[in-house]
Design a protein around this motif. Structure first.
Motif, PDB file in Angstrom:
ATOM      1  N   LEU A   2       0.814  -1.229   0.000  1.00 34.98           N
ATOM      2  CA  LEU A   2       0.000   0.000   0.000  1.00 34.98           C
ATOM      3  C   LEU A   2       0.845   1.276   0.000  1.00 34.98           C
ATOM      4  CD1 LEU A   2      -2.667  -1.118   2.624  1.00 34.98           C
ATOM      5  CD2 LEU A   2      -2.999  -0.904   0.154  1.00 34.98           C
TER       6      LEU A   2
ATOM      7  N   VAL B 292       1.619   5.760   4.991  1.00 31.88           N
ATOM      8  CA  VAL B 292       1.375   4.466   5.635  1.00 31.88           C
ATOM      9  C   VAL B 292       1.773   4.559   7.099  1.00 31.88           C
ATOM     10  CG1 VAL B 292       2.150   2.071   5.761  1.00 31.88           C
ATOM     11  CG2 VAL B 292       1.627   3.069   3.555  1.00 31.88           C
TER      12      VAL B 292
ATOM     13  N   TYR C 179      -2.997   5.120   4.545  1.00 31.61           N
ATOM     14  CA  TYR C 179      -3.515   3.910   5.207  1.00 31.61           C
ATOM     15  C   TYR C 179      -2.945   3.756   6.613  1.00 31.61           C
ATOM     16  CZ  TYR C 179      -4.795   2.458   0.504  1.00 31.61           C
ATOM     17  OH  TYR C 179      -5.327   2.403  -0.758  1.00 31.61           O
TER      18      TYR C 179
ATOM     19  N   LEU D  45      -2.379   0.621   9.271  1.00 39.56           N
ATOM     20  CA  LEU D  45      -2.385  -0.850   9.349  1.00 39.56           C
ATOM     21  C   LEU D  45      -1.980  -1.274  10.757  1.00 39.56           C
ATOM     22  CD1 LEU D  45      -0.760  -0.076   6.400  1.00 39.56           C
ATOM     23  CD2 LEU D  45      -1.351  -2.476   6.072  1.00 39.56           C
TER      24      LEU D  45
ATOM     25  N   ILE E 173      -6.846  -2.897   8.316  1.00 39.71           N
ATOM     26  CA  ILE E 173      -6.390  -1.751   7.518  1.00 39.71           C
ATOM     27  C   ILE E 173      -7.499  -0.706   7.493  1.00 39.71           C
ATOM     28  CG2 ILE E 173      -5.637  -1.027   5.202  1.00 39.71           C
ATOM     29  CD1 ILE E 173      -4.779  -4.021   4.798  1.00 39.71           C
TER      30      ILE E 173
ATOM     31  N   ALA F 132      -8.466   2.864   5.563  1.00 34.39           N
ATOM     32  CA  ALA F 132      -8.068   3.720   4.441  1.00 34.39           C
ATOM     33  C   ALA F 132      -8.687   5.103   4.600  1.00 34.39           C
ATOM     34  CB  ALA F 132      -8.524   3.094   3.131  1.00 34.39           C
TER      35      ALA F 132
END
Ligand SMILES: C[S@@+](CC[C@H](N)C(=O)[O-])C[C@H]1O[C@@H](n2cnc3c(N)ncnc32)[C@H](O)[C@@H]1O
Length: 270
Positions: free
Chosen positions: A81, A166, A221, A223, A259, A261
């Motif tokens: 990602l 991320v 994102y 995570l 996850i 988004a």
């Protein structure tokens, strides 16, 4: 001799461990001391001073959480990602570095593996435990990243707000009453702060998730590693922040990642 000692001490993979200890020891006395420490129950990685994670070796100091194989799944998901969305009027996608934050970084294994997996990364890692921060600095500085000490987002520069592509976190998620059921090596040689996630195991994760949205870039994102059992609650927590949740799992690694988004800006190509 070494193999027998390790086998008697209950090491299931005595042959493999003996091979690693013999190749790491500089002198016979060194080897004897290492075997003594391992036979006394110290995790192999603490005796060796490193763990294999996503291929390369990561330095792991005594008293620092040993990165687990299952967390390689978090790295794989994050790497897939970590393609920075272009910003309106900003640098092109090909030229901009992905901004990656590794919270609760421990040894820095996750961030270091992401730097190794991706071409261009601006890495920021943080942990509350000074021993972890010292260890992560060795692993992450080598990879060109920064490591900060403090509670979750508190030590991060304000300039990162809204810019993180991320955000990964393998925070502690073992429920308090299950900590006593963990293998001896973890209970005795990894810090409680690395394991204990509070009554339902989600205390730290809830804080990570609740505060994540303002740090994420549009199209970015979050995570987090969790357990299969905790995944529904983790998803619900992510959904409450306005991020769009999904679950990824690996049977092979017994790993679960949730996850979240952040939608890309409308009208943007990302
Ligand atoms: C399960 S370990 C994971 C370490 C590393 N991410 C890995 O996968 O190997 C959790 C880490 O979270 C850190 N931690 C716990 N509470 C924290 C907090 N409030 N702020 C920052 N770090 C925290 C611990 O010190 C520990 O290093």
């Amino acid at each position: 001799m070494v193999i027998t000692r390790l086998r008697v001490a209950g090491c299931v993979f005595a042959e493999d461990e003996a091979r690693l200890l013999i190749s790491a020891a500089r002198t016979p006395a060194d080897l004897a001391a290492m075997v003594d420490r391992r036979a006394a129950g110290l995790p192999l990685e603490h005796v060796l001073g490193w763990a294999e994670f996503c291929g390369p070796r990561i330095a792991v100091d005594p008293g620092v959480f040993v990165p687990r194989r299952r967390t390689e799944f978090l790295v794989r998901q994050a790497a897939a990602l970590a393609r920075p969305a272009p910003r309106p009027g900003g640098q092109s996608l090909a030229r901009r570095r992905a901004v990656v934050v590794d919270l609760c970084c421990g040894s820095g294994a996750v961030g270091a593996a992401l730097v190794a997996a991706l071409d261009r990364v601006d890495l920021h890692a943080a942990d509350i435990d000074p021993a972890a921060v010292r260890c992560a600095r060795r692993n992450v500085a080598a990879a060109g990243g920064q490591v900060y000490e403090g509670d979750l987002y508190e030590p991060l520069a304000a300039a990162l707000r809204g810019r993180v592509d991320v955000l990964v976190a393998n925070a502690p998620y073992v429920p308090t009453e299950a900590v006593g059921l963990l293998p001896r090596e973890a209970r005795l040689h990894e810090p409680r702060v690395a394991l204990d996630g509070g009554a339902d195991g989600l205390d730290v994760l809830r804080r990570v998730i609740a505060a994540a949205p303002p740090w994420l870039a549009p199209g970015g994102y979050l995570l987090v590693e969790t357990s299969e059992r905790q995944a529904p609650q983790t998803v619900e927590t992510v959904a409450r922040t306005g991020l769009i949740p999904r679950v990824a799992g690996s049977d092979e690694l017994d790993a679960t990642v949730v996850i979240g988004a952040r939608p890309a800006l409308q009208g943007g190509p990302g």
